[in-house]
Design an enzyme around this catalytic site. Structure first.
Site, PDB file in Angstrom:
ATOM      1  CD  GLU A 154     -35.605  14.859 -21.960  1.00  0.00           C
ATOM      2  OE1 GLU A 154     -34.992  13.892 -22.455  1.00  0.00           O
ATOM      3  OE2 GLU A 154     -35.182  16.032 -22.000  1.00  0.00           O
ATOM      4  CG  HIS A 214     -33.048  11.581 -24.251  1.00  0.00           C
ATOM      5  ND1 HIS A 214     -32.963  12.380 -23.133  1.00  0.00           N
ATOM      6  CD2 HIS A 214     -31.841  10.969 -24.355  1.00  0.00           C
ATOM      7  CE1 HIS A 214     -31.770  12.251 -22.582  1.00  0.00           C
ATOM      8  NE2 HIS A 214     -31.061  11.393 -23.310  1.00  0.00           N
ATOM      9  CB  SER A 256     -28.080  12.248 -22.542  1.00  0.00           C
ATOM     10  OG  SER A 256     -28.576  11.044 -22.005  1.00  0.00           O
TER      11      SER A 256
END
Length: 606
Positions: free
Chosen positions: A358, A471, A231
Site C-alpha cells: 500500500e 495502491h 482509497s
C-alpha cells in the site's frame, strides 16, 4: 506530496485504449435495442448508447446530471438537486472531470497518466454514468462506484472504471458518480453558510438520493444498492456508513484500501479554517470575516486555486492532502474513530481489504532517495528523514518508536531493507491498520465482515518491481479489464478477474462474497475472535488467520497512547529548561557571593 505541476493535460492515449472507449460515433445501435436506450426518470428522459463487450452488448447512459452546476456563487456551497428537463437528454458521452491538479511527475508514463482526467475539466461536473445489462433486467442489484484520489483528484470517466465488463458478466447495474475535489469540494469554514465544508461528500449523497429515486426504470433495485470505492473513495463509503443522513440510501458497502478513520481522511474544524484562510492569503485576498474570504476565493479562476492548494499543508509530508472532509458536527457528529468505537454506524454487511504494498506508490512523491526510475536503495539518513515525513504529526519520542519498530538492528544500513521498511510504514500507518481497526470495530458489533489481501502483481504492470503490488492496482481486476484481449493479461489473470467480479457481485446480491462455483470453499467471516481474511491472487482461495495483527497493535493502540502520554512533553521540557536556567543563575549568584565572602578579612577568634 506530489511534485507535479498542475494544469498540464496528459499525453494522448494509445490507439487501442481510444478504441476501448467506444465513442458514440463508432457504435451502431442494433435493431431491437433502441427501446432499451431510452429511459424516463423523475428528472427527465435520457437516451444512451449500446456498447459492445465480449460476445454481447450493454447499454450505457453517460453524463446524466444529478445536481445543478456548482458555478458562480454556488462554488463552495452544498449541491442543489438538478432541475427537471423536458427534452430527451443525450447520455452518450462522458462529461468533464471536476477541476483538480493533474499529475505531470512522469510525462508520457501511463502509470501516472492513467489516473489523470481524460475528458477535460470543468466546475460543471456533477454527473453520473450507468451501465445496464442487455436485455434490461428487473430489480437487478446496483453497485455504485466512488472514485479515489486523495480528495484532490479523480474522475468517473477513467478507462480503469469502465463498467461494461462487470455489468455484462455479472448481470448487475453499475453506477459511477462524480464529486467535487480539492478546495472546490472540501474547503471548509464550519458553521458558516458560505462554505460549510464537506461539499464533495454532499455531492455523493445527492447522487445516492438520485439513484434511489431513479434507478428502477433502468432495471435496478433501489433496495439492493451496494456502495464501493477505493482509497479516498473507500473513506467516503465509510463516511456514509457513519453519517445518519446517508445510511438509508444504500444497503451494503465495500471498502478497498481506505477507511474514514485513516489519518489523512479528516481534519478538525480549526485546521480546516486555518487552511482556508491560508489559501486566501496565498491568493492575495484581504478579508476580515468568512464572507469576505469566500467572496474573494469565488472571484479567482479555478486554476489559481489549484496552483496554490498544496501550499496550505502545515508540514512536509507524504500521504497528506490539502482539503479533506472536516468534522463539522453535521455530516459527522463526532470523529470517525469515536463513532466507530461507540458503534454509531450503519450495521450491515461490509467487504473490505488492502493490497500487498500500500505504501510504495506514495514513496516516489517526495521522500528522499525514491524514484520509479531506479532501485530506490535508501541510506540510513534518508530512512530517518522518510520516517519523519511519513508520520508528520508525531513528536520525537513517537518518531523514535516508529524507527525502533521497523529497524532491523542487526542490519540497519541495508538500503533495500530501509526501502521496504518505509513502504511498510507508509502502508501500515495510512491504509492497512486503519482498515483493520475499522473491521475490528464493525466485527465487535456482530456485523458481517469479509476481508481480503490482494497480493497479485499484474504481469503488464508498468511500475518497477520494487514497488510490488501498489495502491490502486486491484481496481482493474474488479472492473474486468483483463478480459480485454488488447491489454495482454495472462489467462490466469483473466480468471482472477472473473473470480473477483463474481465475489463483488455476489456480495452485492446476498451480503456474502462466496462464489458457489469456487471449489476452494467459502469466504470466511472476519470476527472479533477470529479475524480471518482471504488472499486474492491467481492461486485457489486461501484463508489466513489475521492481517498484520502485531504491527497494527502498534499503530492502533500503542502509538496513540504514547502520543497522548507525551503530548505535552515539549512544553514540559521547555518549562524544565527555563526553571533549570533560573536555578542555575541563582546558584551562580550564590557561589559568587560565597566566594566574595571567603575573600573578606575576618576578625580572628578571641
Amino acid at each position: 506530496m506530489p511534485s507535479c505541476q498542475p494544469g498540464k493535460m496528459p499525453a494522448p492515449w494509445p490507439w487501442w485504449l481510444q478504441l476501448l472507449l467506444c465513442i458514440p460515433s463508432c457504435v451502431a445501435v442494433l435493431p431491437g435495442r433502441a427501446g432499451e436506450l431510452k429511459v424516463s426518470t423523475q428528472t427527465g428522459s435520457v437516451r444512451g448508447l449500446s456498447l459492445p463487450v465480449l460476445d454481447g452488448h450493454v447499454s450505457a447512459f453517460l453524463g446524466i446530471p444529478f445536481a445543478e452546476p456548482p458555478l458562480g456563487r454556488m462554488r463552495f456551497l452544498r449541491p442543489e438537486p438538478v432541475k427537471p428537463w423536458q427534452h430527451v437528454l443525450d447520455a452518450t458521452s462522458y462529461k468533464p472531470a471536476c477541476y483538480q491538479m493533474v499529475d505531470t511527475s512522469y510525462p508520457g508514463f501511463q502509470g501516472t497518466e492513467m489516473w489523470n482526467p481524460n475528458r477535460g475539466m470543468s466546475e460543471d461536473c456533477l454527473y453520473l454514468n450507468i451501465w445496464v445489462p442487455s436485455p434490461r433486467p428487473k430489480d437487478a442489484p446496483v453497485l455504485v462506484w466512488i472514485y479515489g484520489g486523495g480528495f484532490y483528484s479523480g474522475a468517473a470517466s477513467l478507462d480503469v472504471y469502465d463498467g461494461r465488463f462487470l455489468t455484462y458478466t455479472q448481470n448487475v447495474i453499475l453506477v459511477s458518480l462524480s464529486y467535487r475535489v480539492g478546495a472546490f469540494g472540501f474547503l471548509g469554514l464550519p458553521g458558516s453558510p458560505e462554505a460549510p465544508g464537506n461539499m464533495g461528500l454532499l455531492d455523493q449523497r445527492l447522487a445516492l438520493q438520485w439513484i434511489q429515486n431513479n434507478i428502477h426504470p433502468f432495471g435496478g433495485n433501489p433496495r439492493a444498492v451496494t456502495v464501493f470505492g477505493e482509497s479516498a473513495g473507500a473513506a467516503s463509503v465509510g463516511m456514509h456508513l457513519l453519517s445518519t443522513q446517508s445510511r438509508t440510501l444504500f444497503q451494503r458497502a465495500i471498502l478497498q484500501s481506505g477507511g474514514p478513520n485513516a489519518p489523512w481522511a479528516t481534519v478538525t474544524p480549526a485546521e480546516s479554517r486555518g487552511r482556508a484562510a491560508l489559501l486566501g492569503k496565498q491568493l492575495g485576498c484581504h478579508f476580515n470575516n468568512d464572507s469576505e474570504l469566500v467572496s474573494c476565493l469565488r472571484s479567482k479562476n479555478p486554476q489559481e486555486l489549484i496552483d496554490e492548494e498544496w501550499s496550505v499543508l502545515p508540514y512536509k509530508s507524504i500521504f497528506r492532502f490539502p482539503f479533506v472532509p472536516v468534522i463539522d458536527g453535521d455530516f459527522f457528529p463526532d470523529t470517525p474513530e469515536a463513532m466507530l468505537s461507540s458503534g454509531n454506524f450503519k450495521e450491515t454487511q461490509v467487504l473490505l481489504g488492502v493490497v500487498k504494498d500500500e505504501g510504495s506508490y506514495f514513496l516516489i512523491y517526495g521522500l528522499p532517495g525514491f524514484s520509479k526510475d531506479n532501485e530506490s536503495l535508501i541510506s540510513r539518513a534518508d530512512f530517518l528523514e522518510g520516517v519523519r515525513m511519513s508520520v508528520p504529526h508525531a513528536n520525537d519520542i513517537a518518531t523514535d518508536a516508529v524507527v525502533l519498530q521497523y529497524t532491523d538492528w542487526q542490519d540497519q544500513d541495508n538500503r533495500e531493507k530501509n526501502r521496504e521498511a518505509l513502504d511498510d510504514i507508509v502502508g501500515d500507518h495510512n491504509v492497512i491498520c486503519p482498515v483493520v481497526q475499522f473491521a475490528n470495530d464493525y466485527a465487535k458489533r456482530n456485523s458481517k465482515v469479509y476481508a481480503y489481501l490482494f497480493d497479485h502483481r499484474a504481469s503488464n504492470l508498468l511500475w518497477p518491481p520494487w514497488m510490488g503490488v501498489p495502491h490502486g492496482y486491484e481496481i482493474e481486476f474488479v472492473f474486468g479489464l483483463p478480459l480485454n484481449d488488447s491489454l495482454n493479461y495472462t489467462p490466469q489473470e483473466k480468471e482472477l478477474s472473473r473470480r473477483m467480479m463474481r465475489y463483488w457481485a455476489n456480495f452485492a446480491r446476498t451480503g456474502n462474497p462466496t462464489d458457489p462455483a469456487d471449489k476452494s470453499g467459502a469466504w470466511p467471516t472476519y470476527t472479533a475472535s477470529q479475524p480471518q481474511y482471504v488472499q486474492l491472487n491467481t492461486q485457489p482461495l486461501a484463508t489466513q488467520p489475521s492481517l498484520r495483527a502485531q504491527i497494527c497493535a502498534f499503530w492502533n493502540h500503542f502509538l496513540p497512547k504514547l502520543l497522548n502520554a507525551t503530548d505535552n512533553i515539549e512544553e514540559a521540557e521547555r518549562q524544565w529548561k527555563l526553571e533549570f536556567h533560573l536555578w542555575s543563575a541563582y546558584m551562580m549568584h550564590w557561589k559568587s557571593q560565597f566566594d566574595h565572602y571567603n575573600k573578606q578579612d575576618r576578625c580572628s577568634e578571641l
